[in-house]
Design an enzyme around this catalytic site. Structure first.
Site, PDB file in Angstrom:
ATOM      1  N   GLY A  12      35.872 -20.039 -30.247  1.00  0.00           N
ATOM      2  CA  GLY A  12      36.813 -18.927 -30.169  1.00  0.00           C
ATOM      3  C   GLY A  12      36.817 -18.017 -31.382  1.00  0.00           C
ATOM      4  N   ASN A  14      35.235 -15.261 -31.593  1.00  0.00           N
ATOM      5  CA  ASN A  14      35.392 -13.899 -31.058  1.00  0.00           C
ATOM      6  C   ASN A  14      36.840 -13.630 -30.651  1.00  0.00           C
ATOM      7  OD1 ASN A  14      32.793 -12.267 -30.898  1.00  0.00           O
ATOM      8  ND2 ASN A  14      32.114 -14.271 -30.151  1.00  0.00           N
ATOM      9  N   ILE A  89      30.535 -19.161 -14.596  1.00  0.00           N
ATOM     10  CA  ILE A  89      30.136 -17.885 -13.986  1.00  0.00           C
ATOM     11  C   ILE A  89      31.262 -17.416 -13.063  1.00  0.00           C
ATOM     12  CG2 ILE A  89      28.435 -16.773 -12.471  1.00  0.00           C
ATOM     13  CD1 ILE A  89      27.181 -17.642 -15.117  1.00  0.00           C
ATOM     14  N   LEU A  90      31.654 -16.155 -13.206  1.00  0.00           N
ATOM     15  CA  LEU A  90      32.718 -15.616 -12.349  1.00  0.00           C
ATOM     16  C   LEU A  90      32.115 -15.105 -11.051  1.00  0.00           C
ATOM     17  CD1 LEU A  90      34.888 -13.696 -14.956  1.00  0.00           C
ATOM     18  CD2 LEU A  90      35.002 -16.099 -14.248  1.00  0.00           C
ATOM     19  N   ASN A 104      31.870  -8.877 -21.238  1.00  0.00           N
ATOM     20  CA  ASN A 104      31.317 -10.123 -21.787  1.00  0.00           C
ATOM     21  C   ASN A 104      30.546  -9.799 -23.062  1.00  0.00           C
ATOM     22  OD1 ASN A 104      30.382 -12.917 -21.778  1.00  0.00           O
ATOM     23  ND2 ASN A 104      28.391 -12.126 -21.121  1.00  0.00           N
ATOM     24  N   HIS A 106      27.256 -11.129 -25.262  1.00  0.00           N
ATOM     25  CA  HIS A 106      26.082 -12.007 -25.214  1.00  0.00           C
ATOM     26  C   HIS A 106      25.351 -11.903 -26.558  1.00  0.00           C
ATOM     27  CE1 HIS A 106      22.865 -14.344 -23.493  1.00  0.00           C
ATOM     28  NE2 HIS A 106      22.004 -13.473 -24.006  1.00  0.00           N
TER      29      HIS A 106
HETATM   30  C1  GRF Z   1      29.080 -16.203 -28.959  1.00  0.00           C
HETATM   31  O1  GRF Z   1      27.838 -16.240 -29.561  1.00  0.00           O
HETATM   32  C2  GRF Z   1      29.048 -15.341 -27.727  1.00  0.00           C
HETATM   33  O2  GRF Z   1      28.162 -14.277 -27.821  1.00  0.00           O
HETATM   34  C3  GRF Z   1      28.547 -16.307 -26.688  1.00  0.00           C
HETATM   35  O3  GRF Z   1      29.175 -17.522 -27.001  1.00  0.00           O
HETATM   36  C4  GRF Z   1      29.481 -17.556 -28.393  1.00  0.00           C
HETATM   37  C5  GRF Z   1      30.946 -17.832 -28.516  1.00  0.00           C
HETATM   38  O4  GRF Z   1      31.352 -18.006 -29.835  1.00  0.00           O
HETATM   39  N1  GRF Z   1      28.777 -15.793 -25.356  1.00  0.00           N
HETATM   40  P1  GRF Z   1      32.891 -18.150 -30.159  1.00  0.00           P
HETATM   41  O5  GRF Z   1      33.454 -19.238 -29.251  1.00  0.00           O
HETATM   42  O6  GRF Z   1      33.578 -16.832 -29.933  1.00  0.00           O
HETATM   43  O7  GRF Z   1      32.932 -18.568 -31.609  1.00  0.00           O
END
Ligand code: GRF
Length: 202
Positions: A12, A14, A89-90, A104, A106
């Protein structure tokens, strides 16, 4: 104010970057709900620490009904769903109900190193193995495919010959923490227009 839901499966970081950018005043939006498909996701602890409402929808328990359950929780409650490291996957009605309202992040420059099974360290191992000189992250809208929706923002980092997958992951993660809030800001300010595959920031 834009109301968002953040969906996580892991650490988490992000999610934390969104929380931090709301607290600093960069983002004018509120996180209404955090949902995890894993019960031990640290992202859930981060949400609880900020008194954000959380739901755990265990993948093993919900399986194919995951999207329907998410729709039940979020329908009419939020304007935007942010997938921040969410691994399920949604599908189905959730996608039509929230068309153009799910994004999303990536950890690669789509359309490289993306699609089914490309998550976690594997993405970076593949990039290094291929010998690319740059990689990065992509924020995109979610459609019926995997990592296939229109691209909002990409940020680029160098790949060095000495890099391990972990080194590259961390370098990209720093950029993710800028890209995701930036995309949310554009959306919250009504600056985004989708024209076919192209996303215009106006
Ligand atoms: C990130 O690298 C994101 O791009 C990918 O999963 C990872 C999640 O990291 N989809 P975090 O849980 O936000 O630390």
């Amino acid at each position: 104010m834009l109301k968002i839901a953040v969906l996580v499966s892991g650490g988490g970081s992000n999610l934390q970057s969104i929380i931090d950018n709301i607290e600093s005043g960069y983002l004018n939006c509120s996180i209404e709900v955090v949902i995890s498909d894993k019960k031990d996701a640290y992202g859930i602890d981060r949400a609880k620490a900020k008194n954000i409402k959380t739901y755990i929808l265990d993948r093993k328990q919900y399986g194919k009904s995951m999207s329907a359950e998410i729709l039940k929780i979020l329908d009419g409650k939020v304007d935007l769903i942010v997938l921040a490291g969410f691994l399920s996957i949604l599908q189905g009605e959730l996608l039509s109900a929230f068309k153009g309202k799910i994004i999303n992040i990536h950890p690669a420059l789509i359309p490289s190193f993306c699609g089914g099974g490309m998550y976690g360290l594997k993405v970076h191992e593949k990039a290094i193995e291929y010998g690319v000189k740059v990689s990065g992250c992509t924020v995109h809208f979610v459609d019926e495919g995997t990592d296939s929706g229109p691209i909002i923002i990409q940020k680029v980092v160098d790949v060095f010959s000495t890099d391990t997958a972990k080194d590259l992951q961390l370098r990209i993660l720093e950029q993710e923490h800028k890209a995701l809030p930036e995309a949310i800001k554009y959306i919250s300010e009504g600056k985004i227009r989708i024209e076919g595959r192209k996303v215009l920031v106006i």
